[in-house]
Design an enzyme around this catalytic site. Sequence first.
Site, short mmCIF file in Angstrom:
data_model
loop_
_atom_site.label_atom_id
_atom_site.label_comp_id
_atom_site.label_asym_id
_atom_site.label_seq_id
_atom_site.Cartn_x
_atom_site.Cartn_y
_atom_site.Cartn_z
N GLY A 181 20.51 -5.33 24.16
CA GLY A 181 19.14 -4.91 24.48
C GLY A 181 18.23 -6.13 24.56
N VAL A 234 31.35 -2.09 16.97
CA VAL A 234 31.74 -2.92 15.83
C VAL A 234 31.86 -1.99 14.62
CG1 VAL A 234 30.94 -4.76 14.30
CG2 VAL A 234 30.66 -4.98 16.78
N GLY A 249 0.82 -1.21 0.00
CA GLY A 249 0.00 0.00 0.00
C GLY A 249 0.85 1.26 0.00
N HIS A 273 -1.57 -17.93 49.08
CA HIS A 273 -0.31 -18.58 49.46
C HIS A 273 -0.34 -20.04 49.02
CE1 HIS A 273 3.23 -19.61 51.75
NE2 HIS A 273 2.57 -20.67 52.21
N ALA A 332 4.43 -4.56 21.08
CA ALA A 332 3.18 -5.00 20.47
C ALA A 332 1.97 -4.48 21.23
CB ALA A 332 3.16 -6.52 20.42
P1 FAD Z 1 4.38 -4.63 12.66
O1 FAD Z 1 4.06 -5.75 13.55
O2 FAD Z 1 5.77 -4.48 12.19
O3 FAD Z 1 3.41 -4.76 11.40
C1 FAD Z 1 3.54 -3.96 10.29
C2 FAD Z 1 2.95 -4.69 9.09
O4 FAD Z 1 2.85 -3.77 8.01
C3 FAD Z 1 3.80 -5.85 8.59
O5 FAD Z 1 3.00 -6.99 8.48
C4 FAD Z 1 4.29 -5.39 7.22
O6 FAD Z 1 4.41 -6.46 6.30
C5 FAD Z 1 3.18 -4.45 6.81
N1 FAD Z 1 3.59 -3.42 5.84
C6 FAD Z 1 4.62 -2.56 5.94
N2 FAD Z 1 4.61 -1.70 4.90
C7 FAD Z 1 3.55 -2.04 4.14
C8 FAD Z 1 2.99 -1.52 2.94
N3 FAD Z 1 3.52 -0.47 2.33
N4 FAD Z 1 1.90 -2.12 2.43
C9 FAD Z 1 1.33 -3.19 3.04
N5 FAD Z 1 1.80 -3.72 4.19
C10 FAD Z 1 2.89 -3.13 4.72
N6 FAD Z 1 7.00 -6.69 21.39
C11 FAD Z 1 6.39 -7.07 22.53
O7 FAD Z 1 5.54 -6.33 23.04
N7 FAD Z 1 6.68 -8.26 23.13
C12 FAD Z 1 7.61 -9.10 22.63
O8 FAD Z 1 7.85 -10.17 23.20
C13 FAD Z 1 8.27 -8.74 21.44
N8 FAD Z 1 9.19 -9.55 20.90
C14 FAD Z 1 9.80 -9.18 19.74
C15 FAD Z 1 10.79 -10.02 19.23
C16 FAD Z 1 11.43 -9.68 18.06
C17 FAD Z 1 12.48 -10.62 17.51
C18 FAD Z 1 11.09 -8.47 17.38
C19 FAD Z 1 11.77 -8.11 16.10
C20 FAD Z 1 10.14 -7.63 17.89
C21 FAD Z 1 9.49 -7.97 19.09
N9 FAD Z 1 8.53 -7.14 19.65
C22 FAD Z 1 7.93 -7.50 20.83
C23 FAD Z 1 8.13 -5.87 19.03
C24 FAD Z 1 6.82 -6.04 18.26
O9 FAD Z 1 6.99 -7.04 17.29
C25 FAD Z 1 6.41 -4.73 17.60
O10 FAD Z 1 6.37 -3.70 18.56
C26 FAD Z 1 5.04 -4.85 16.96
O11 FAD Z 1 5.03 -5.86 15.99
C27 FAD Z 1 4.64 -3.53 16.30
O12 FAD Z 1 3.40 -3.66 15.71
P2 FAD Z 1 2.99 -2.77 14.44
O13 FAD Z 1 1.60 -3.17 14.10
O14 FAD Z 1 3.27 -1.36 14.70
O15 FAD Z 1 3.99 -3.21 13.28
P1 NAI Z 2 17.18 -2.23 22.04
O1 NAI Z 2 17.01 -0.80 21.87
O2 NAI Z 2 16.42 -2.95 23.09
O3 NAI Z 2 18.72 -2.58 22.32
C1 NAI Z 2 19.73 -2.20 21.45
C2 NAI Z 2 21.06 -2.28 22.19
O4 NAI Z 2 22.09 -2.11 21.24
C3 NAI Z 2 21.23 -1.21 23.25
O5 NAI Z 2 21.72 -1.80 24.41
C4 NAI Z 2 22.23 -0.25 22.62
O6 NAI Z 2 23.03 0.42 23.57
C5 NAI Z 2 23.04 -1.20 21.78
N1 NAI Z 2 23.72 -0.58 20.64
C6 NAI Z 2 23.27 0.43 19.84
N2 NAI Z 2 24.16 0.68 18.85
C7 NAI Z 2 25.19 -0.21 19.03
C8 NAI Z 2 26.38 -0.49 18.32
N3 NAI Z 2 26.71 0.19 17.23
N4 NAI Z 2 27.18 -1.48 18.79
C9 NAI Z 2 26.85 -2.20 19.89
N5 NAI Z 2 25.71 -1.98 20.59
C10 NAI Z 2 24.89 -1.02 20.16
O7 NAI Z 2 16.90 -2.86 20.59
P2 NAI Z 2 16.70 -4.36 20.12
O8 NAI Z 2 17.19 -5.29 21.14
O9 NAI Z 2 17.25 -4.42 18.74
O10 NAI Z 2 15.12 -4.48 20.05
C11 NAI Z 2 14.38 -3.60 19.17
C12 NAI Z 2 13.01 -3.35 19.69
O11 NAI Z 2 12.23 -4.53 19.66
C13 NAI Z 2 13.04 -2.86 21.11
O12 NAI Z 2 12.71 -1.50 21.08
C14 NAI Z 2 12.02 -3.64 21.84
O13 NAI Z 2 11.03 -2.77 22.31
C15 NAI Z 2 11.41 -4.59 20.80
N6 NAI Z 2 11.46 -5.94 21.37
C16 NAI Z 2 10.73 -6.21 22.48
C17 NAI Z 2 10.80 -7.44 23.08
C18 NAI Z 2 10.03 -7.67 24.31
O14 NAI Z 2 9.15 -6.88 24.63
N7 NAI Z 2 10.30 -8.74 25.04
C19 NAI Z 2 11.60 -8.52 22.54
C20 NAI Z 2 12.36 -8.12 21.38
C21 NAI Z 2 12.25 -6.88 20.82
#
Ligand code: FAD
Ligand code: NAI
Length: 468
Positions: A184, A239, A117, A447, A323
Amino acid sequence: MTEQKFDIVVIGGGPGGYVHAIKAAQLGMKVAVVEKNTSLGGTCLNVGCIPSKALLTATHDVQKTKHDFDTFGIELSGVNVNLQKMMKFKQDVVTANTKGVDFLFKKNKIERIKGVGALKDAGTVTVIDDGKTSEIAAKYIVIATGSASIDIPNVPVDEKRIVTSTGALELEKIPATMIVIGGGVIGLEMASVWSRLGTKVTIVEYLDRILPGMDNEVSKEMLKLLTKQGLEFKFATKVTGAKVEGSGVTLTAEPAAGGAAEILNAEIVLVAIGRKPYTDGLNLDAVGVKRDERGRILVDQHFETNIEGVYAIGDVIPGPMLAHKAEDEGFILAEMLAGQTGHIDYNLVPGVVYTFPEAASIGQTEEQLKKAGIEYKAGKFPMMANGRARSINATEGFVKILADAKTDKVLGAHIVAAEAGTLIHEVAVLMEFGGSSEDLARTCHAHPTLNEAVREAALATFALPLHI
Ligand code: FAD
Ligand code: NAI
């Protein structure tokens, strides 16, 4: 002009977009969702929250079997991990969840439109699918396109050897060594998964701590516990490049403050230094949608951009990239567009790291309270003194409650414990209602439960805890 068939067209079917669509449909609006992926659910369901938690659960059980079973008197002659089966379990969990969203779309009569989109103007979305272009007109457009992993210059991701979280969730064999760039949330969760399967993991972090943004005491405790589990950390290091060579990757790194470079090697390198808003191809500049210096779409308190009728929610706007934050924004935006009121308190968005033990936070950290000059009392209780924690052999960590020194209103909670992500929610509800630590401590807690540690920490802010 394209006929206006919909009240709302949402771009992106992740937790922000799909929850918004369901709620808007429940409130009587006609909704279409444009999603470029074959499955709905976005990053979270397909390559984020859900698959990572499936692997964290499975690998935690491996760890438990190896380390706890003997304590429990369960004698096994060895533990074998079948990675392919584990990955199939993960994929089945993902499919069940994404199919669940398909079902909810049908149930709520939401039209799902496959394709990429883009905004044509304030009232029209262009969709391109398989080379075919169509247009959809709607009263409101909601951008929910999420986020993507941030790259490091000279560290080319191929999702095989140099991976983002997406590649790290799909490795075909257990690597002997892995370097994770970034200490992170993603870094620690993925490092836990692979280290539990036997990979030697080193985390290279730019700062001098892990989990920046969380309460300092939580970061320190997590560092201690994860180090004990075998993870290695290299702090204050940046890095500067990576190259795939033979069967591994060679990294160059140097002290963050400057100095001599060093060479590091690993079979797999995971880049996890944060995520950036994903707005590629949306045509935002041509339509005039304003973004900030980090590329996040700017919205007002009703999630409306500077262009009337165009809204944005989730990872693509400022705020924690979580999310549940995206879901809540989607939910309340639907209420607002239906003429109702909605509310989200960003101070009360919980954060959970699903390592073992888990780390969970809500409200203000001690550092934030000190910086703001707010006088507070801290009540702390160690999990070691909780009977249920002992009986499940999970005595690491603590619960810390922060309350206003004068009014006793709870201002924050920080937990390191088994099930911390579940425990934090009793404090979340309390804080939503403006409760005090005495309210929490005088609530009868069953408890033996881990929640009793939360109660004891609350008690510790204004009186003495009972069991320590
Ligand atoms: P997204 O989930 O990224 O959805 C966006 C959607 O838009 C995608 O399906 C994409 O394909 C679609 N899209 C993009 N551009 C277009 C376009 N132009 N046209 C049509 N479709 C399009 N958050 C938590 O709260 N708990 C967790 O445990 C957690 N674990 C995570 C683990 C990992 C490895 C990662 C990467 C993230 C994690 N997150 C977690 C973060 C969480 O996934 C995001 O905060 C959440 O998905 C954001 O929701 P959103 O709807 O904004 O975007
Ligand atoms: P993050 O922001 O949590 O952590 C990134 C880390 O990388 C920080 O500690 C930062 O200091 C470090 N960093 C930044 N630049 C660097 C560099 N050049 N070299 C080395 N270290 C560097 O981001 P992350 O872990 O990538 O997660 C992305 C997002 O996904 C988060 O904002 C988080 O909210 C969401 N997420 C949430 C989860 C959950 O709720 N359990 C699980 C996984 C992702």
